[in-house]
Write an enzyme that holds these catalytic residues in place. Structure first.
Site, PDB file in Angstrom:
ATOM      1  N   LEU A 199     -61.769   1.210  16.164  1.00 24.01           N
ATOM      2  CA  LEU A 199     -62.805   2.076  16.114  1.00 24.01           C
ATOM      3  C   LEU A 199     -62.481   3.216  16.079  1.00 24.01           C
ATOM      4  O   LEU A 199     -63.410   4.438  15.456  1.00 24.01           O
ATOM      5  CB  LEU A 199     -63.806   1.774  17.533  1.00 24.01           C
ATOM      6  CG  LEU A 199     -64.404   0.237  17.546  1.00 24.01           C
ATOM      7  CD1 LEU A 199     -65.300   0.122  18.599  1.00 24.01           C
ATOM      8  CD2 LEU A 199     -65.002  -0.462  16.251  1.00 24.01           C
ATOM      9  N   GLY A 245     -48.686  11.225   7.978  1.00 17.60           N
ATOM     10  CA  GLY A 245     -48.192  11.601   9.404  1.00 17.60           C
ATOM     11  C   GLY A 245     -46.834  11.601   9.226  1.00 17.60           C
ATOM     12  O   GLY A 245     -46.093  11.830   8.149  1.00 17.60           O
ATOM     13  N   GLY A 276     -52.843   6.635  21.597  1.00 15.75           N
ATOM     14  CA  GLY A 276     -52.053   7.837  22.137  1.00 15.75           C
ATOM     15  C   GLY A 276     -50.736   6.989  22.790  1.00 15.75           C
ATOM     16  O   GLY A 276     -50.525   6.780  24.063  1.00 15.75           O
ATOM     17  N   ARG A 332     -60.195   4.749  14.440  1.00 16.27           N
ATOM     18  CA  ARG A 332     -59.462   5.269  13.403  1.00 16.27           C
ATOM     19  C   ARG A 332     -60.783   5.261  11.974  1.00 16.27           C
ATOM     20  O   ARG A 332     -60.634   6.046  11.135  1.00 16.27           O
ATOM     21  CB  ARG A 332     -58.520   4.258  12.678  1.00 16.27           C
ATOM     22  CG  ARG A 332     -57.282   4.307  13.510  1.00 16.27           C
ATOM     23  CD  ARG A 332     -56.348   3.592  12.749  1.00 16.27           C
ATOM     24  NE  ARG A 332     -54.930   3.708  13.302  1.00 16.27           N
ATOM     25  CZ  ARG A 332     -54.132   4.949  13.410  1.00 16.27           C
ATOM     26  NH1 ARG A 332     -54.699   5.933  12.663  1.00 16.27           N
ATOM     27  NH2 ARG A 332     -53.271   4.926  14.072  1.00 16.27           N
ATOM     28  N   ASP A 358     -53.706  11.301  16.283  1.00 16.92           N
ATOM     29  CA  ASP A 358     -53.204  11.382  17.600  1.00 16.92           C
ATOM     30  C   ASP A 358     -53.123  12.762  17.987  1.00 16.92           C
ATOM     31  O   ASP A 358     -52.549  13.339  19.051  1.00 16.92           O
ATOM     32  CB  ASP A 358     -51.733  10.886  17.551  1.00 16.92           C
ATOM     33  CG  ASP A 358     -51.901   9.250  17.719  1.00 16.92           C
ATOM     34  OD1 ASP A 358     -53.076   8.736  18.082  1.00 16.92           O
ATOM     35  OD2 ASP A 358     -51.219   8.490  17.248  1.00 16.92           O
TER      36      ASP A 358
END
EC number: 2.7.1.11
Lengths: 359, 359, 359, 359
Positions: free
Chosen positions: D284, D113, D181, D286, D138
């Site tokens: 949960l 990321g 988020g 991920r 995200d």
């Protein structure tokens, strides 16, 4: 006890890896080494072994299939062998026993269905210390209330019925789902009740085509313009025979599935003039991750088999009776099938619900 | 705008209810009443209507199918009608228009595939204010990047491949999965990549049987004793024809599915001597709860169609291009199929991954 | 028998709709009319009824929740009532009885847990013909082997563990999952075994924090740099108390979940210096479509309750014992909890597998 | 090109294994050897390598997590190192480069990321041939339309909403689901639309508590006695701040999740007197098997990264734009976040559907 061996035989079944894992993990607690035998009894003849350490079974609990491989063909008591350039059927069972003893194996845990457990029983008679672990998605083994793999297969079939339901309703169709069960209708019965089927056809109750068609029409008259039928692959019309396709060699053709479902679909469409569609679930029932119930049951079987080996209780099979794991003689478990009787409680419930059972 | 009507036509597809719900909910925000027409254009001819209130669409988002019912047969421009006791094919399109106008419908939103949208286009030409909403699980519609239902169908096929994988590996088998796609191989291609297939066979690339068999053997030589093949129902061997079974009336038989998958299975087993099994996914791809992507896409289509109606932009179809919903002329959308081209990026990726594409 | 009534009380539980459907469908076969009472005993006091026809239960089998609504608060024997402008707690049980008799109800089928069945028992004592149907996802009811909803909750927790497993492994973390079970650890035990947990902490076995931390470190020394812990919400450290958050009124705060899981996470991170993450499964365990096992069980309960009513066997509760549905006196079922004993077979299996149970 | 290396950095994300598999499989086709680096940049500093052969990536496509391990902490440009017995922060980037060159690595493929790709960019500036592959559930990375992992996370959240829906309806409750988020509301927005939420609260639109409460009451007045709210973890009330719990060291506490969801729940219960329950989805989101869309996207990224390496197009990141994979300069991808703008089409659709967005 210092060393045991494990093999998986017969058709694929969700939970095989869970049993293997439980055997390895509980053996580790007891300081026992576990030898995995590849591809069922073939690996036992050909000394195709693999040491199973904790790391080998890490992460396999959710996985379908068997890390050991399986086959539903090879029997050491009648094993195809090249003898002086000629392929002959040879009894190589003594080789298997001496090979296992040669590497110090004190017990063989055989996970299998009717076929593999029959071979295991023969080995037990010859003096090999054997424990059987019952495996069949069909749930038709005599000595145990439930076999692992069955509940996952039922779930798979029920999810298929949920999918077919909305299509049936939207299109005002008769949708037929053919599920496994050549001799016993357990998957069809449980999945049919769980999936809201209107008709369930099982091998134990030959179906009367005219009555099935009449049930469809009765529903249509009540304003229900669709119907869901679950049929076991081994179901037969009253007076008819099991639909099997045979290949050129005269053996049952394992590729051409779907005989009876397609036959019923054609018959019904002619009789009722209602649009009919057929789906054959086939191998989708055998694969995939075992559900929670099967994982718990498979794990308990694996632990119990190691316990039985530790206690020297050979020639037995672990089994579920009520909420408990017990041991039964291997001889009691094989060569008989548990069928759906007329007084089976789930069958009675299905009838009281108004589900048409073909008769 | 005070009143619009909606219908669903053609085969069942996950997300139909999500579109209907979005139409009703966004119309409610605008003070528009929504009339549901039952069973596609049949209901339009026969004035089979149902007022759709907020309460009618409550809880339907996760449900497969269509609450309005659907059919892929009836065409108001050629409608089987009893005339003086004789069944005749009659153009009843004007009736449909006057009936809808009679109850004050100012726009018709037609959710359908190639067939239903062609009829919608004919109505548009006759002056009925129509908006089309594209629906096909096959993803083969020309004017839109993706159709709703496609991603759910791909998921269903991929989950089936996951299940078959463990069985294939445990049994050292070739497992074949036949998926939908009579003219375009989108489901096979995407599901094959997502499900880790070794071979993907699509209608756009006639397959060379000998090369497929060679690929199986090459894998076996590398120690991979199993293979997974995905084949679209419309795939054909090079020089061969699409396998369709015809019934007594000469029409394609919708009951006997699985022609090409079974054929390939037999051919391969003969050529490679590897155990081969075939599964036909069939109607399981059409049913069930739409996945999140399809729910979002279907919802956006429904909202966008009401917007188009409000702006009076009739004769168009809503479509997804990139991340945006646009409008295209209905005439552009129908009568052409979007096929998998040789330069399709997912096809290129599949080849670079080493997936055998039949050629 | 011509008319019976049904209500659902207590917390949501997968399978409630399946019971209601079975009651309506099997009653229909017997020519009995079914009255649904809304929101448990509240609707019984306030005459909030709804006639349940076949069409009302069509399509509800796969749906979570209860179409009748439920509440875990209202008790007709102590019902908050406005009396001359003052809110008073009033015994309105006789009203309920006369109201039900007034509309011809001959039997009340009450689906509920400990609380609702206790009320049902009181009504039975007052002469109302009552049949109880056990409902709790916690599986802690005394008189039945398994309650419906339990297996779905276990599946939900196991699927969560599957998800957490890959994250734990990738990040070398300790992942803690807190599941339901205030007084009994059934969900934690079964889900832990099914989900491959390394540690399972249940209310019946107070956990020794230092031993849990030592187990983590021992795994790390063996090269396993991650661990999975399942903890029941009612678990407590040895010598400690249940972690509950109380709100301003001193009542247990139903919003602030996750007390003990978070506490354990903090404690462990300090003791082991291993990265630790906590997930509280919460209400996800209550909702969703019942799995196949629960659908079959719930259906059988519904059918059996109608049978019991037909036979006039009132004051009883239907229960599963082994593979059979039996009837037990309501008085035996309530006010006692079934806990995980030290000789519970699944607990023994967990220990033999090497799962750390906190002690 | 003869040899390349791959690492995964940052938080777990469904699809990581699919990328690794695609890199290994497409490299194999090109005759390139692949070195896996364990635990992100930590393994690059500490030479913790593993040769990735075809057999290593067999069967990993459906698996969550990353077989290479990951960490979101270690940066070779500021690496905690023992220097003469003292822990110091040392720039060890040159070591990394010379070590990789020493074993013949010609390109580094970094899957990560914002954080990991920033480090990758620094390495690129120092002359290491680097290709970036974007990873974040995200979906807030600037240069790509969609990141892999996002659609699986949305599915997970949507399935949770489906479960909560039936409980909310049965109990007449407000159910709040807090999803991931911190800075961008993509998961909340998509899952909310897909899961039929009544209110969606995202970081980009500070919510007005009184208006949210009013929306609940308005629904209740329309006869809808339940509501579903999705809230992103980074959402804030208008004028308020992000709710984060800090631990003793003043760092954001990763254990105590669920700040804003619980706060909203308490606030709403006080304002509306409606029963309210909160679920925090947490980790949960991920974990677990990537869905079909993410598997296809991740596979395409892996193939495209190898292509970019073969063409020597270093310092770039592969990205999805429309239906195509393109390459963008790494510098464009990092240090900026893609947020939900007011003109985002899915946001507009949500508003037109009547979903309350907090303002």
């Amino acid at each position: 006890m210092h060393k045991l061996a494990v093999l998986t035989g017969g058709g694929d079944c969700p939970g095989l890896n869970a049993v293997i894992r439980a055997i390895v993990k509980s053996s580790y607690q007891e300081g026992i080494e576990v030898i995995g035998i590849r591809d069922g009894f073939r690996g036992a003849v050909e000394e195709d072994y693999k040491l199973l350490k904790l790391s080998n079974v890490s992460g396999i609990l959710p996985r379908g299939g068997t890390l050991l491989g399986t086959t539903n063909r090879d029997n050491p008591f009648a094993y195809p062998t090249l003898v002086e350039g000629q392929l002959q059927i040879v009894d190589r069972s003594e080789e298997v026993i001496s090979q296992l003893q040669g590497i110090g194996v004190e017990a063989l845990l055989a996970i299998g269905g009717d076929g593999s457990l029959s071979i295991a029983l023969e080995f037990a008679k010859q003096g090999l210390p054997v424990i059987g672990i019952p495996k069949t998605i069909d749930n038709d083994l005599m000595a145990t209330d439930v076999t692992f793999g069955f509940q996952t297969a039922v779930s798979t079939a029920q999810e298929a019925l949920d999918r077919l339901h909305t299509t049936a309703e939207s299109h005002h169709r008769v949708m037929i789902l053919e599920v496994m069960g050549r001799y016993a209708g357990w998957i069809a019965l449980y999945a049919g009740v769980a999936g809201g089927a209107d008709v369930i056809l099982i091998p134990e109750i030959p179906y009367q085509l005219s009555k099935v068609a009449a049930a469809m029409k009765k529903r249509a008259n009540l304003g229900k313009k669709f119907s869901i039928i679950v049929i076991a692959e081994g179901a037969t019309p009253l007076g008819g025979e099991m639909v099997v396709e045979r290949n050129l060699l005269g053996r049952i053709d394992p590729i051409k599935l779907g005989g009876i479902g397609a036959k019923l679909g054609e018959d019904l469409e002619i009789l009722t003039a209602m649009e009919t569609r057929v789906t054959v679930l086939g191998h989708l029932q055998r694969g995939g991750s075992p559900n929670a119930s099967d994982r718990v049951l498979a794990t308990r079987y694996g632990v119990a088999a190691v316990e039985a080996a530790l206690e020297g209780d050979f020639g037995t099979m672990v089994a579920l009776q009520g909420q408990k794991i017990v041991r039964v003689p291997l001889a009691e478990a094989v060569n008989k099938l548990k069928k759906v009787n007329q007084d089976e409680p789930v069958l009675s419930a299905a009838r009281k619900l108004g589900i048409m059972m073909g008769d």
